[in-house]
Design a protein around this motif. Structure first.
Motif, PDB file in Angstrom:
ATOM      1  N   ALA A 137     -23.703   1.863 -17.001  1.00  0.00           N
ATOM      2  CA  ALA A 137     -23.260   2.468 -15.742  1.00  0.00           C
ATOM      3  C   ALA A 137     -22.052   3.367 -15.995  1.00  0.00           C
ATOM      4  N   ALA A 138     -21.112   2.886 -16.818  1.00  0.00           N
ATOM      5  CA  ALA A 138     -19.918   3.697 -17.098  1.00  0.00           C
ATOM      6  C   ALA A 138     -20.318   5.006 -17.766  1.00  0.00           C
ATOM      7  N   PHE A 139     -21.246   4.932 -18.697  1.00  0.00           N
ATOM      8  CA  PHE A 139     -21.641   6.144 -19.410  1.00  0.00           C
ATOM      9  C   PHE A 139     -22.202   7.201 -18.452  1.00  0.00           C
ATOM     10  N   PHE A 140     -23.152   6.793 -17.615  1.00  0.00           N
ATOM     11  CA  PHE A 140     -23.769   7.792 -16.738  1.00  0.00           C
ATOM     12  C   PHE A 140     -22.823   8.244 -15.623  1.00  0.00           C
ATOM     13  N   LEU A 141     -21.897   7.379 -15.258  1.00  0.00           N
ATOM     14  CA  LEU A 141     -20.901   7.804 -14.266  1.00  0.00           C
ATOM     15  C   LEU A 141     -19.992   8.873 -14.881  1.00  0.00           C
ATOM     16  N   LEU A 142     -19.551   8.625 -16.102  1.00  0.00           N
ATOM     17  CA  LEU A 142     -18.693   9.615 -16.762  1.00  0.00           C
ATOM     18  C   LEU A 142     -19.446  10.911 -17.018  1.00  0.00           C
TER      19      LEU A 142
ATOM     20  N   ALA B 155     -21.389  13.896 -29.606  1.00  0.00           N
ATOM     21  CA  ALA B 155     -22.564  13.436 -28.849  1.00  0.00           C
ATOM     22  C   ALA B 155     -23.787  13.397 -29.765  1.00  0.00           C
ATOM     23  N   GLY B 156     -23.873  14.395 -30.654  1.00  0.00           N
ATOM     24  CA  GLY B 156     -24.976  14.403 -31.619  1.00  0.00           C
ATOM     25  C   GLY B 156     -24.880  13.238 -32.585  1.00  0.00           C
ATOM     26  N   LEU B 157     -23.652  12.965 -33.024  1.00  0.00           N
ATOM     27  CA  LEU B 157     -23.459  11.841 -33.961  1.00  0.00           C
ATOM     28  C   LEU B 157     -23.794  10.515 -33.292  1.00  0.00           C
ATOM     29  N   MET B 158     -23.655  10.480 -31.979  1.00  0.00           N
ATOM     30  CA  MET B 158     -23.982   9.259 -31.261  1.00  0.00           C
ATOM     31  C   MET B 158     -25.496   9.136 -31.085  1.00  0.00           C
TER      32      MET B 158
ATOM     33  N   MET C 174     -15.471   6.818 -24.912  1.00  0.00           N
ATOM     34  CA  MET C 174     -16.759   6.149 -24.740  1.00  0.00           C
ATOM     35  C   MET C 174     -17.792   6.650 -25.748  1.00  0.00           C
ATOM     36  N   ILE C 175     -17.808   7.953 -25.945  1.00  0.00           N
ATOM     37  CA  ILE C 175     -18.765   8.516 -26.901  1.00  0.00           C
ATOM     38  C   ILE C 175     -18.446   7.992 -28.298  1.00  0.00           C
ATOM     39  N   ILE C 176     -17.155   7.931 -28.636  1.00  0.00           N
ATOM     40  CA  ILE C 176     -16.799   7.440 -29.969  1.00  0.00           C
ATOM     41  C   ILE C 176     -17.205   5.965 -30.118  1.00  0.00           C
ATOM     42  N   GLY C 177     -16.973   5.185 -29.073  1.00  0.00           N
ATOM     43  CA  GLY C 177     -17.367   3.780 -29.118  1.00  0.00           C
ATOM     44  C   GLY C 177     -18.867   3.629 -29.343  1.00  0.00           C
TER      45      GLY C 177
ATOM     46  N   MET D  38     -20.846   5.790 -30.568  1.00  0.00           N
ATOM     47  CA  MET D  38     -21.199   6.343 -31.877  1.00  0.00           C
ATOM     48  C   MET D  38     -21.005   5.275 -32.957  1.00  0.00           C
ATOM     49  N   ILE D  39     -19.879   4.576 -32.876  1.00  0.00           N
ATOM     50  CA  ILE D  39     -19.628   3.537 -33.881  1.00  0.00           C
ATOM     51  C   ILE D  39     -20.709   2.450 -33.789  1.00  0.00           C
ATOM     52  N   TYR D  40     -21.053   2.098 -32.572  1.00  0.00           N
ATOM     53  CA  TYR D  40     -22.117   1.102 -32.389  1.00  0.00           C
ATOM     54  C   TYR D  40     -23.424   1.621 -32.999  1.00  0.00           C
ATOM     55  N   ALA D  41     -23.727   2.898 -32.726  1.00  0.00           N
ATOM     56  CA  ALA D  41     -24.978   3.474 -33.231  1.00  0.00           C
ATOM     57  C   ALA D  41     -25.032   3.436 -34.755  1.00  0.00           C
ATOM     58  N   PHE D  42     -23.869   3.647 -35.393  1.00  0.00           N
ATOM     59  CA  PHE D  42     -23.822   3.642 -36.864  1.00  0.00           C
ATOM     60  C   PHE D  42     -24.218   2.292 -37.444  1.00  0.00           C
ATOM     61  N   THR D  43     -23.991   1.227 -36.677  1.00  0.00           N
ATOM     62  CA  THR D  43     -24.266  -0.108 -37.215  1.00  0.00           C
ATOM     63  C   THR D  43     -25.743  -0.461 -37.112  1.00  0.00           C
ATOM     64  N   LEU D  44     -26.525   0.343 -36.415  1.00  0.00           N
ATOM     65  CA  LEU D  44     -27.934  -0.006 -36.215  1.00  0.00           C
ATOM     66  C   LEU D  44     -28.775   0.349 -37.437  1.00  0.00           C
ATOM     67  N   GLU D  45     -29.909  -0.310 -37.502  1.00  0.00           N
ATOM     68  CA  GLU D  45     -30.823  -0.061 -38.613  1.00  0.00           C
ATOM     69  C   GLU D  45     -31.322   1.392 -38.581  1.00  0.00           C
ATOM     70  N   ASN D  46     -31.511   1.981 -39.741  1.00  0.00           N
ATOM     71  CA  ASN D  46     -32.008   3.356 -39.880  1.00  0.00           C
ATOM     72  C   ASN D  46     -31.056   4.439 -39.367  1.00  0.00           C
ATOM     73  N   ALA D  47     -29.813   4.048 -39.061  1.00  0.00           N
ATOM     74  CA  ALA D  47     -28.861   5.035 -38.544  1.00  0.00           C
ATOM     75  C   ALA D  47     -28.737   6.215 -39.511  1.00  0.00           C
ATOM     76  N   MET D  48     -28.767   5.901 -40.806  1.00  0.00           N
ATOM     77  CA  MET D  48     -28.575   6.949 -41.821  1.00  0.00           C
ATOM     78  C   MET D  48     -29.606   8.071 -41.688  1.00  0.00           C
TER      79      MET D  48
END
Ligand code: PHE
Length: 465
Positions: A305-310, A258-261, A175-178, A180-190
């Protein structure tokens, strides 16, 4: 005696349970906000160095002491040293009790967030401050959390936790990796990634060093006997060094990811401006709901919900280990029946957590509890910050220092080595040499020095650097 204490089924069982203890709120909640408070990548570099160079040998010592004696934290030091050494174990138990008292409150936040996500309440992120001040509901979640923890611990060492960890830990990882990949696609991620990974060494202050050390111990569940206790349930056929390496790598990877995310998400929400990032306990709780909202109503609810449950489950495998430490002590040393020890301790610790619960806005005197020093400046901290500072940032590194000294000079290096050779799967020597060097010189000196300086600076405002 060893026969009725229970044992982990397999190497995987032990490594997963210990990694379950290590991976928790410390990785996903605390690590990112400590990075934010400590100025970004410079903190990360110091943290990683501490984990591998200083904490790893302490972890090996703890597991070896536990396996050798097959006893709880206090009994183990008595058996290998003398009655006079019981205090190291008692110090650890005290640290564990206080850590669990506030940890359970934060676990209550995480569980409460799960319930909010299920209802699609994404605005909760903006209302984090008022959310944590509602002590009645958070207190109730905390009560449930402590109850579930006690239930698992009362079932003994294998119970369901080994099995649960096998499924939950990989899911959390994925989930964290997923995300994280989503976060990378967002604007200003760099901008976020740069903040997280490109160190500016001028950011390093005494404060950054102590926090990184406290965080390394906290995250690896070290310095308080949790791994002595878990080590006491480990079979003699296991390779301790190898298991410790797996635990450390798992824990550090989860924190790192988690930091990369989180930092690309923070950069996205701040339009790329990282200068105002100051960390703080609200970091993931304030940031993530808005991001889940961006995924659309249905997907947002499912992922949120899945994230906070995990996250709650990750916290649960840690609270279980925190409760197990005082319980093992009461069972072994005081001959108290396991269920009585479990429920008695859980009640006591829940009650000890009430001031931390109330100190997040509900009661002013506990919210602005006392003034301490941070980089020489006076700073107002809450009761919960105070407990964390004493139990986690001070007692754990102090515990680590004395555990290293005890291992090298009281129990003695050759006994440690003999224990480590049992079950060892390779005969490469360099690792053994490093472990010996670390417990004899490196850990006592560096850990000892940093611990003393932390106490002087934080509590007395004496600027050593
Ligand atoms: N390591 C746990 C975490 O990161 C917390 C913990 C500390 C657990 C000390 C046990 C002992 O969440």
């Amino acid at each position: 005696m060893a026969t009725n204490r229970g044992q982990f089924n397999s190497r995987l069982g032990f490594v997963l349970a210990a990694a379950g203890s290590a991976v928790g709120l410390g990785n996903i909640w605390k690590f990112p906000f400590e990075v934010g408070a400590g100025g970004g990548a410079a903190f990360v570099v110091i943290y990683l160095a501490f984990c591998f160079l200083l904490c790893f040998p302490v972890m090996i010592s703890e597991i070896a002491i536990g396996r050798k004696t097959q006893l709880n934290a206090v009994g183990a030091f008595k058996k290998l040293g003398h009655h006079n050494w019981a205090w190291i174990g008692l110090l650890g138990i005290l640290a564990g009790v206080f850590i669990l008292s506030f940890y359970n409150v934060v676990a209550g936040w995480a569980f409460g967030y799960f319930l909010q996500m299920v209802q699609g309440n994404f605005e909760i992120g903006e209302n984090f401050g008022s959310y944590i001040s509602e002590w009645e509901s958070i207190g109730l979640y905390g009560l449930v959390f402590m109850g579930v923890t006690a239930l698992i611990v009362s079932k003994g060492i294998q119970g369901g936790i080994e099995k649960a960890a096998k499924i939950l830990m990989p899911t959390l990882f994925a989930m964290i990796i997923g995300l994280m990949i989503y976060a990378f696609t967002l604007e200003n991620a760099m901008a976020g990634i740069e903040y997280y990974l490109v160190p500016d060494f001028s950011e390093i202050t005494g404060e950054v060093i102590y926090s990184a050390l406290g965080q390394a111990f906290f995250s690896l569940s070290l310095g308080m006997g949790a791994l002595i206790t878990y080590g006491s349930y480990v079979s003699r056929k296991q390779d301790i060094v190898r298991s410790a390496a797996m635990i450390t790598l798992t824990d550090v990877s989860v924190a790192f990811l988690a930091g990369l995310m989180i930092f690309p998400l923070v950069a996205f929400l701040n339009s790329g401006d990282m200068s105002s990032v100051s960390g703080g306990p609200g970091l993931i709780f304030a940031t993530l709901p808005g991001v889940f909202e961006g995924l659309g109503p249905t997907l947002g609810i499912v992922i949120g919900a899945a994230f906070f449950l995990l996250l709650s489950f990750a916290a649960l495998t840690s609270t279980v280990s925190l409760l197990e430490v005082p319980v093992a002590y009461l069972v072994d040393e005081k001959k108290i029946k396991r269920p009585v020890a479990v429920w008695g301790m859980a009640t006591l610790i829940f009650l000890l957590g009430i001031p931390s619960l109330l100190g997040n806005g509900a009661v002013e005197q506990l919210t602005s509890f006392m003034t301490l020093y941070r980089d020489g400046q006076e700073q107002m901290i809450s009761f919960m910050d105070f407990v964390e500072l004493i139990a986690s940032d001070t007692f754990l590194p102090l515990g680590g220092t004395v555990i290293a000294i005890f291992t090298a000079y009281i129990w003695k290096k050759h006994n440690l080595n003999a224990e480590l050779m049992e079950g060892r799967e390779t005969d490469s020597q360099w690792m053994m040499k490093y472990i010996n060097f670390a417990v004899m010189f490196f850990c006592p000196l560096i850990l000892g020095a940093i611990t003393i300086i932390t106490i002087l600076e934080r509590f007395f405002g004496i600027q050593v650097f």
